[in-house]
Design an enzyme around this catalytic site. Structure first.
Site, PDB file in Angstrom:
ATOM      1  N   VAL A  91      -2.374   8.285   6.719  1.00  0.00           N
ATOM      2  CA  VAL A  91      -0.979   8.212   7.159  1.00  0.00           C
ATOM      3  C   VAL A  91      -0.218   9.519   6.928  1.00  0.00           C
ATOM      4  O   VAL A  91       0.845   9.733   7.506  1.00  0.00           O
ATOM      5  CB  VAL A  91      -0.206   7.048   6.487  1.00  0.00           C
ATOM      6  N   TYR A 190       5.808   9.601  -8.090  1.00  0.00           N
ATOM      7  CA  TYR A 190       5.817   8.256  -7.487  1.00  0.00           C
ATOM      8  C   TYR A 190       7.248   7.738  -7.354  1.00  0.00           C
ATOM      9  O   TYR A 190       7.658   7.279  -6.274  1.00  0.00           O
ATOM     10  CB  TYR A 190       4.970   7.317  -8.351  1.00  0.00           C
ATOM     11  N   LYS A 194       9.421   6.830  -3.927  1.00  0.00           N
ATOM     12  CA  LYS A 194       9.987   5.510  -3.629  1.00  0.00           C
ATOM     13  C   LYS A 194      11.509   5.591  -3.485  1.00  0.00           C
ATOM     14  O   LYS A 194      12.097   4.906  -2.642  1.00  0.00           O
ATOM     15  CB  LYS A 194       9.586   4.506  -4.714  1.00  0.00           C
TER      16      LYS A 194
HETATM   17  P1  NAD Z   1      -3.725  -0.656  -3.377  1.00  0.00           P
HETATM   18  O1  NAD Z   1      -4.265   0.554  -4.021  1.00  0.00           O
HETATM   19  O2  NAD Z   1      -4.578  -1.878  -3.304  1.00  0.00           O
HETATM   20  O3  NAD Z   1      -3.215  -0.357  -1.903  1.00  0.00           O
HETATM   21  C1  NAD Z   1      -2.822   0.902  -1.442  1.00  0.00           C
HETATM   22  C2  NAD Z   1      -3.453   1.086  -0.095  1.00  0.00           C
HETATM   23  O4  NAD Z   1      -3.012   2.321   0.480  1.00  0.00           O
HETATM   24  C3  NAD Z   1      -4.984   1.158  -0.208  1.00  0.00           C
HETATM   25  O5  NAD Z   1      -5.543   0.298   0.752  1.00  0.00           O
HETATM   26  C4  NAD Z   1      -5.284   2.612   0.121  1.00  0.00           C
HETATM   27  O6  NAD Z   1      -6.524   2.787   0.744  1.00  0.00           O
HETATM   28  C5  NAD Z   1      -4.140   2.939   1.067  1.00  0.00           C
HETATM   29  N1  NAD Z   1      -3.951   4.372   1.199  1.00  0.00           N
HETATM   30  C6  NAD Z   1      -3.870   5.300   0.228  1.00  0.00           C
HETATM   31  N2  NAD Z   1      -3.735   6.525   0.771  1.00  0.00           N
HETATM   32  C7  NAD Z   1      -3.729   6.359   2.119  1.00  0.00           C
HETATM   33  C8  NAD Z   1      -3.627   7.242   3.212  1.00  0.00           C
HETATM   34  N3  NAD Z   1      -3.489   8.562   3.045  1.00  0.00           N
HETATM   35  N4  NAD Z   1      -3.640   6.723   4.464  1.00  0.00           N
HETATM   36  C9  NAD Z   1      -3.779   5.388   4.663  1.00  0.00           C
HETATM   37  N5  NAD Z   1      -3.896   4.502   3.653  1.00  0.00           N
HETATM   38  C10 NAD Z   1      -3.864   4.981   2.401  1.00  0.00           C
HETATM   39  O7  NAD Z   1      -2.382  -1.001  -4.162  1.00  0.00           O
HETATM   40  P2  NAD Z   1      -1.180  -1.964  -3.787  1.00  0.00           P
HETATM   41  O8  NAD Z   1      -0.593  -2.379  -5.054  1.00  0.00           O
HETATM   42  O9  NAD Z   1      -1.591  -3.007  -2.814  1.00  0.00           O
HETATM   43  O10 NAD Z   1      -0.153  -0.954  -3.097  1.00  0.00           O
HETATM   44  C11 NAD Z   1       0.427  -1.160  -1.832  1.00  0.00           C
HETATM   45  C12 NAD Z   1       1.846  -0.612  -1.815  1.00  0.00           C
HETATM   46  O11 NAD Z   1       2.646  -1.379  -2.721  1.00  0.00           O
HETATM   47  C13 NAD Z   1       1.958   0.843  -2.277  1.00  0.00           C
HETATM   48  O12 NAD Z   1       2.893   1.509  -1.461  1.00  0.00           O
HETATM   49  C14 NAD Z   1       2.476   0.712  -3.696  1.00  0.00           C
HETATM   50  O13 NAD Z   1       3.208   1.840  -4.097  1.00  0.00           O
HETATM   51  C15 NAD Z   1       3.359  -0.503  -3.547  1.00  0.00           C
HETATM   52  N6  NAD Z   1       3.670  -1.166  -4.815  1.00  0.00           N
HETATM   53  C16 NAD Z   1       2.703  -1.814  -5.539  1.00  0.00           C
HETATM   54  C17 NAD Z   1       3.063  -2.442  -6.716  1.00  0.00           C
HETATM   55  C18 NAD Z   1       2.079  -3.205  -7.566  1.00  0.00           C
HETATM   56  O14 NAD Z   1       2.455  -3.647  -8.658  1.00  0.00           O
HETATM   57  N7  NAD Z   1       0.836  -3.403  -7.130  1.00  0.00           N
HETATM   58  C19 NAD Z   1       4.380  -2.391  -7.174  1.00  0.00           C
HETATM   59  C20 NAD Z   1       5.327  -1.718  -6.416  1.00  0.00           C
HETATM   60  C21 NAD Z   1       4.964  -1.116  -5.244  1.00  0.00           C
END
Ligand code: NAD
Length: 292
Positions: A91, A190, A194
């Site tokens: 992305v 990070y 955000k």
């Molecule tokens: P995750 O690591 O399972 O998912 C992140 C996804 O982003 C992965 O599938 C990864 O392959 C993909 N990704 C990373 N770099 C990429 C790139 N350059 N191009 C395309 N895809 C890419 O973790 P998650 O927790 O499911 O995170 C998803 C979103 O939720 C993120 O934006 C994260 O910041 C946000 N988030 C997660 C939490 C939590 O507690 N898990 C809390 C707040 C926010």
């Protein structure tokens, strides 16, 4: 007073459970709509992709490296009777994003829903953070959302509203984090990414609202995914985490997926520029739980 004093045990269930898919919705609120979910091969993105499909949408499952995870999401979607395919794209790469949207138009005709979810962390104490770590996180988490949001807005403006599909010309959901408002030592890149998403989302929402394009964010709290295993994998880590969560359980990916389906549907048609905190109260200053 601790949760146990009130007669119920605190929820404590370390260990990554299988993803619990929501039931296929009979109502199918998103029937006929086309969705693109970034970072949909794991965690929150995977659950959102499958939940959108269960609500009737056809789904582009974007992934960067984990083709197996993307294929699993596609299989779950096809089992629910909607169309889906996996699309590799970084992305942060403009070329990849342009190609991803071009193929989506070729396969599905258009896109009605974008869930900009892809994100990562590269943590370091601030004075040891390298420019490469800073740039990596900003380029995936913020620039990636800019590129995908821009392509979606272009497509939504080109097509306009089709009332038989949705009241809106398009819906964008930016997956942000509670760290768009909670500072996070050791994770400055990070938190900055955000916080950036928050103002990007609101500014775009203001600009494109007259075109009937809705732009909102979901800010998750602690959700059980691979990104934050250290925070929930051991009982000690889980107990420490619960000090930050008034609702006293970790979030599951389906908690986010259900909110995303609602924000993508016409049930939330008058909502734009909003951030929905799905966080079990993490943003409620839990340090003041006992009166401060
Ligand atoms: P995750 O690591 O399972 O998912 C992140 C996804 O982003 C992965 O599938 C990864 O392959 C993909 N990704 C990373 N770099 C990429 C790139 N350059 N191009 C395309 N895809 C890419 O973790 P998650 O927790 O499911 O995170 C998803 C979103 O939720 C993120 O934006 C994260 O910041 C946000 N988030 C997660 C939490 C939590 O507690 N898990 C809390 C707040 C926010």
């Amino acid at each position: 007073m601790a949760a146990t004093d009130k007669g119920f045990a605190p929820y404590h269930d370390p260990g990554l459970p299988p993803i619990v898919m929501p039931e296929c919705s009979v109502e199918r609120k998103l029937k006929g709509q086309k969705a693109l979910v970034t970072g949909a091969s794991s965690g929150i993105g995977k659950s959102i992709a499958v939940a959108l499909g269960h609500a009737g949408a056809d789904v582009v499952v974007n992934y960067s490296r984990d083709q197996k995870g993307a294929d699993e999401a596609v299989a779950a979607l096809q089992a629910c009777g909607v169309r889906a395919y996996a699309q590799r794209a970084d992305v942060a790469s403009e070329d990849d994003v342009l190609a991803m949207f071009e193929r989506a138009r070729a396969e599905f005709g258009t896109i009605d829903i974008l869930v900009a979810n892809a994100g990562l962390q590269q943590d370091a104490p601030f004075d040891q953070m390298t420019l490469a770590q800073w740039n990596k996180v900003i380029s995936v988490n913020l620039t990636g959302q800019f590129l995908c949001t821009r392509e979606s807005v272009r497509e939504f403006k080109r097509r306009g509203v089709k009332p038989e599909v949705s009241c809106a010309a398009g819906k964008i959901i930016c997956v942000s984090s509670v760290h768009d408002v909670i500072p996070w030592a050791g994770h400055v890149n990070y938190a900055a990414s955000k916080g950036g998403i928050s103002m990007m989302m609101k500014s775009v929402a203001q600009e494109v609202a007259p075109f009937r394009i809705r732009v909102n964010a979901i800010s998750p709290g602690a959700i059980r995914t691979p990104i934050n295993m250290d925070a929930w994998q051991t009982p000690e880590a889980y107990a420490a985490l619960m000090k930050l969560v008034p609702y006293k359980r970790i979030g599951e990916t389906d908690d986010i997926a259900r909110a995303a389906v609602w924000l993508a549907s016409d049930d939330s048609d008058y909502i734009t520029g909003a951030t929905l905190y799905v966080d079990g109260g993490m943003t409620l200053y839990p340090g003041f739980e006992t009166g401060g």
